[in-house]
Design a protein around this motif. Sequence first.
Motif, PDB file in Angstrom:
ATOM      1  N   CYS A  84       0.846  -1.190   0.000  1.00 41.53           N
ATOM      2  CA  CYS A  84       0.000   0.000   0.000  1.00 41.53           C
ATOM      3  C   CYS A  84       0.885   1.244   0.000  1.00 41.53           C
ATOM      4  CB  CYS A  84      -0.932   0.028   1.206  1.00 41.53           C
ATOM      5  SG  CYS A  84      -2.077   1.438   1.176  1.00 41.53           S
ATOM      6  N   ASP A  85       0.687   2.084  -0.975  1.00 39.65           N
ATOM      7  CA  ASP A  85       1.438   3.326  -1.125  1.00 39.65           C
ATOM      8  C   ASP A  85       0.750   4.416  -0.306  1.00 39.65           C
ATOM      9  OD1 ASP A  85       2.798   5.568  -1.914  1.00 39.65           O
ATOM     10  OD2 ASP A  85       2.693   5.148  -4.062  1.00 39.65           O
ATOM     11  N   SER A  86       1.307   4.748   0.846  1.00 41.37           N
ATOM     12  CA  SER A  86       0.674   5.723   1.744  1.00 41.37           C
ATOM     13  C   SER A  86       0.636   7.129   1.150  1.00 41.37           C
ATOM     14  CB  SER A  86       1.401   5.753   3.090  1.00 41.37           C
ATOM     15  OG  SER A  86       2.756   6.154   2.928  1.00 41.37           O
ATOM     16  N   GLU A  87       1.463   7.395   0.137  1.00 39.10           N
ATOM     17  CA  GLU A  87       1.451   8.701  -0.506  1.00 39.10           C
ATOM     18  C   GLU A  87       0.233   8.867  -1.420  1.00 39.10           C
ATOM     19  OE1 GLU A  87       3.536  11.202  -0.051  1.00 39.10           O
ATOM     20  OE2 GLU A  87       4.806  10.115   1.369  1.00 39.10           O
ATOM     21  N   ARG A  88      -0.397   7.741  -1.778  1.00 36.30           N
ATOM     22  CA  ARG A  88      -1.550   7.797  -2.677  1.00 36.30           C
ATOM     23  C   ARG A  88      -2.875   7.512  -1.976  1.00 36.30           C
ATOM     24  NH1 ARG A  88      -0.882   5.866  -8.799  1.00 36.30           N
ATOM     25  NH2 ARG A  88       1.111   6.811  -9.318  1.00 36.30           N
ATOM     26  N   CYS A  89      -2.832   6.838  -0.835  1.00 33.51           N
ATOM     27  CA  CYS A  89      -4.060   6.454  -0.151  1.00 33.51           C
ATOM     28  C   CYS A  89      -4.814   7.692   0.334  1.00 33.51           C
ATOM     29  CB  CYS A  89      -3.748   5.544   1.036  1.00 33.51           C
ATOM     30  SG  CYS A  89      -5.215   4.979   1.927  1.00 33.51           S
ATOM     31  N   ILE A  90      -6.109   7.784  -0.017  1.00 32.24           N
ATOM     32  CA  ILE A  90      -6.917   8.945   0.358  1.00 32.24           C
ATOM     33  C   ILE A  90      -7.987   8.571   1.394  1.00 32.24           C
ATOM     34  CG2 ILE A  90      -6.535  10.161  -1.818  1.00 32.24           C
ATOM     35  CD1 ILE A  90      -9.258   9.111  -2.755  1.00 32.24           C
ATOM     36  N   GLU A  91      -7.865   7.395   1.984  1.00 32.70           N
ATOM     37  CA  GLU A  91      -8.763   6.957   3.058  1.00 32.70           C
ATOM     38  C   GLU A  91     -10.228   6.932   2.601  1.00 32.70           C
ATOM     39  OE1 GLU A  91      -9.465   7.806   7.838  1.00 32.70           O
ATOM     40  OE2 GLU A  91      -8.365   9.257   6.627  1.00 32.70           O
ATOM     41  N   LYS A 136      -0.920  10.074   7.411  1.00 29.20           N
ATOM     42  CA  LYS A 136      -0.597   8.992   6.491  1.00 29.20           C
ATOM     43  C   LYS A 136      -1.634   7.894   6.662  1.00 29.20           C
ATOM     44  CE  LYS A 136       3.356  10.593   4.867  1.00 29.20           C
ATOM     45  NZ  LYS A 136       3.551  10.929   3.441  1.00 29.20           N
ATOM     46  N   SER A 137      -2.293   7.515   5.588  1.00 32.30           N
ATOM     47  CA  SER A 137      -3.281   6.452   5.636  1.00 32.30           C
ATOM     48  C   SER A 137      -2.776   5.243   4.867  1.00 32.30           C
ATOM     49  CB  SER A 137      -4.613   6.927   5.039  1.00 32.30           C
ATOM     50  OG  SER A 137      -5.162   7.975   5.808  1.00 32.30           O
ATOM     51  N   MET A 138      -3.197   4.069   5.326  1.00 34.44           N
ATOM     52  CA  MET A 138      -2.738   2.833   4.690  1.00 34.44           C
ATOM     53  C   MET A 138      -3.803   1.754   4.822  1.00 34.44           C
ATOM     54  SD  MET A 138       0.787   0.724   5.362  1.00 34.44           S
ATOM     55  CE  MET A 138       1.743   2.074   4.672  1.00 34.44           C
ATOM     56  N   SER A 139      -4.008   1.038   3.752  1.00 40.83           N
ATOM     57  CA  SER A 139      -4.938  -0.085   3.751  1.00 40.83           C
ATOM     58  C   SER A 139      -4.217  -1.326   4.257  1.00 40.83           C
ATOM     59  CB  SER A 139      -5.466  -0.315   2.330  1.00 40.83           C
ATOM     60  OG  SER A 139      -6.375  -1.382   2.298  1.00 40.83           O
ATOM     61  N   VAL A 140      -4.807  -1.980   5.267  1.00 39.47           N
ATOM     62  CA  VAL A 140      -4.141  -3.097   5.935  1.00 39.47           C
ATOM     63  C   VAL A 140      -5.023  -4.334   5.898  1.00 39.47           C
ATOM     64  CG1 VAL A 140      -3.138  -3.920   8.099  1.00 39.47           C
ATOM     65  CG2 VAL A 140      -2.937  -1.508   7.478  1.00 39.47           C
ATOM     66  N   ALA A 141      -4.404  -5.475   5.625  1.00 38.35           N
ATOM     67  CA  ALA A 141      -5.080  -6.777   5.686  1.00 38.35           C
ATOM     68  C   ALA A 141      -4.009  -7.822   5.978  1.00 38.35           C
ATOM     69  CB  ALA A 141      -5.808  -7.081   4.378  1.00 38.35           C
ATOM     70  N   SER A 166      -9.128   3.452  -6.257  1.00 40.60           N
ATOM     71  CA  SER A 166      -9.270   4.536  -7.235  1.00 40.60           C
ATOM     72  C   SER A 166      -7.961   5.255  -7.524  1.00 40.60           C
ATOM     73  CB  SER A 166     -10.316   5.543  -6.747  1.00 40.60           C
ATOM     74  OG  SER A 166      -9.950   6.070  -5.482  1.00 40.60           O
ATOM     75  N   THR A 167      -7.048   5.286  -6.563  1.00 42.43           N
ATOM     76  CA  THR A 167      -5.777   5.986  -6.756  1.00 42.43           C
ATOM     77  C   THR A 167      -4.619   5.010  -7.006  1.00 42.43           C
ATOM     78  OG1 THR A 167      -5.327   5.984  -4.380  1.00 42.43           O
ATOM     79  CG2 THR A 167      -6.512   7.884  -5.275  1.00 42.43           C
ATOM     80  N   LYS A 168      -4.939   3.730  -7.077  1.00 40.16           N
ATOM     81  CA  LYS A 168      -3.934   2.671  -7.251  1.00 40.16           C
ATOM     82  C   LYS A 168      -2.876   2.715  -6.144  1.00 40.16           C
ATOM     83  CE  LYS A 168      -6.081   1.266 -10.811  1.00 40.16           C
ATOM     84  NZ  LYS A 168      -6.984   0.090 -10.624  1.00 40.16           N
ATOM     85  N   ALA A 169      -3.334   3.109  -4.955  1.00 37.38           N
ATOM     86  CA  ALA A 169      -2.438   3.079  -3.798  1.00 37.38           C
ATOM     87  C   ALA A 169      -2.203   1.641  -3.365  1.00 37.38           C
ATOM     88  CB  ALA A 169      -3.042   3.882  -2.640  1.00 37.38           C
ATOM     89  N   LEU A 170      -3.253   0.813  -3.440  1.00 34.59           N
ATOM     90  CA  LEU A 170      -3.143  -0.582  -3.032  1.00 34.59           C
ATOM     91  C   LEU A 170      -2.800  -1.442  -4.237  1.00 34.59           C
ATOM     92  CD1 LEU A 170      -3.453  -2.703  -0.800  1.00 34.59           C
ATOM     93  CD2 LEU A 170      -5.890  -2.833  -1.377  1.00 34.59           C
ATOM     94  N   LEU A 171      -1.684  -2.126  -4.134  1.00 35.86           N
ATOM     95  CA  LEU A 171      -1.223  -3.011  -5.201  1.00 35.86           C
ATOM     96  C   LEU A 171      -1.238  -4.441  -4.696  1.00 35.86           C
ATOM     97  CD1 LEU A 171       1.895  -0.940  -6.358  1.00 35.86           C
ATOM     98  CD2 LEU A 171      -0.387  -0.922  -7.393  1.00 35.86           C
ATOM     99  N   GLY A 172      -1.748  -5.354  -5.501  1.00 34.92           N
ATOM    100  CA  GLY A 172      -1.757  -6.764  -5.143  1.00 34.92           C
ATOM    101  C   GLY A 172      -1.392  -7.611  -6.339  1.00 34.92           C
ATOM    102  N   GLY A 173      -0.531  -8.597  -6.118  1.00 36.39           N
ATOM    103  CA  GLY A 173      -0.117  -9.462  -7.215  1.00 36.39           C
ATOM    104  C   GLY A 173       1.253 -10.048  -6.956  1.00 36.39           C
ATOM    105  N   ASP A 174       1.945 -10.399  -8.030  1.00 35.19           N
ATOM    106  CA  ASP A 174       3.295 -10.954  -7.935  1.00 35.19           C
ATOM    107  C   ASP A 174       4.197  -9.965  -7.200  1.00 35.19           C
ATOM    108  OD1 ASP A 174       5.864 -11.930  -8.304  1.00 35.19           O
ATOM    109  OD2 ASP A 174       5.531 -12.514 -10.385  1.00 35.19           O
TER     110      ASP A 174
END
Length: 213
Positions: free
Chosen positions: A8-15, A50-55, A157-165
């Motif tokens: 998760c890119d905290s610079e892009r996360c808009i909560e 700073k916001s971040m998506s967590v799982a 929407s901001t591509k802050a969260l990236l998931g994959g390889d």
Amino acid sequence: MARMKFICDSERCIECNGCVTACKNEHEVPWGVNRRRVVTINDGVIGQEKSMSVACMHCSDAPCMAVCPVDCFYRTDEGVVLHNKDICIGCGYCSYACPFGAPQFPSNGTFGLRGKMDKCTFCAGGPEEDGSQAEFEKYGRNRLSEGKLPLCAEMCSTKALLGGDGDVISDIFRNRVVRRGKGSEVWGWGTAYGKAPNPEAKPEKKAETESKS
């Protein structure tokens, strides 16, 4: 073989919590459980939020697997950490061990009755047959078997969260950091020990005795 990871890119996360809503809707997550949530540090402090998506981060050395007394956790060939609800006894040890608070108890009724643990599956389902109704009822939709990525990352929407390889998404994040003109203040010794680099610092002069010798 790909190793699936989240960044998760905290610079892009808009909560906006779009990832949270997408996850709950896609998997019909039970009441009282948030497989994904957004946390904010320095909330309300101008310029320092700073916001971040967590799982579940699907750790390579997952502490939930280490403490589970019935070994209900397992790792897939793609590095996704899953659990078998048929084996789970709901002891909650994994919840205490996980630094991200990923495994959670579903709570039902006035007194919050507890049951089997629930967690993020990286949209990879569970031990049942891929795409089966039994798999969906226990673990949600298996998007990986359909050749798709986790919905939370796709809906960001901001591509802050990236998931994959892991190699692919780390390259994406690295390129972003380089374009921002940041380096040692994002990772490295200064970050680990809380010391911001000083670009104006000059190397110490050698001792006079050394210069004469």
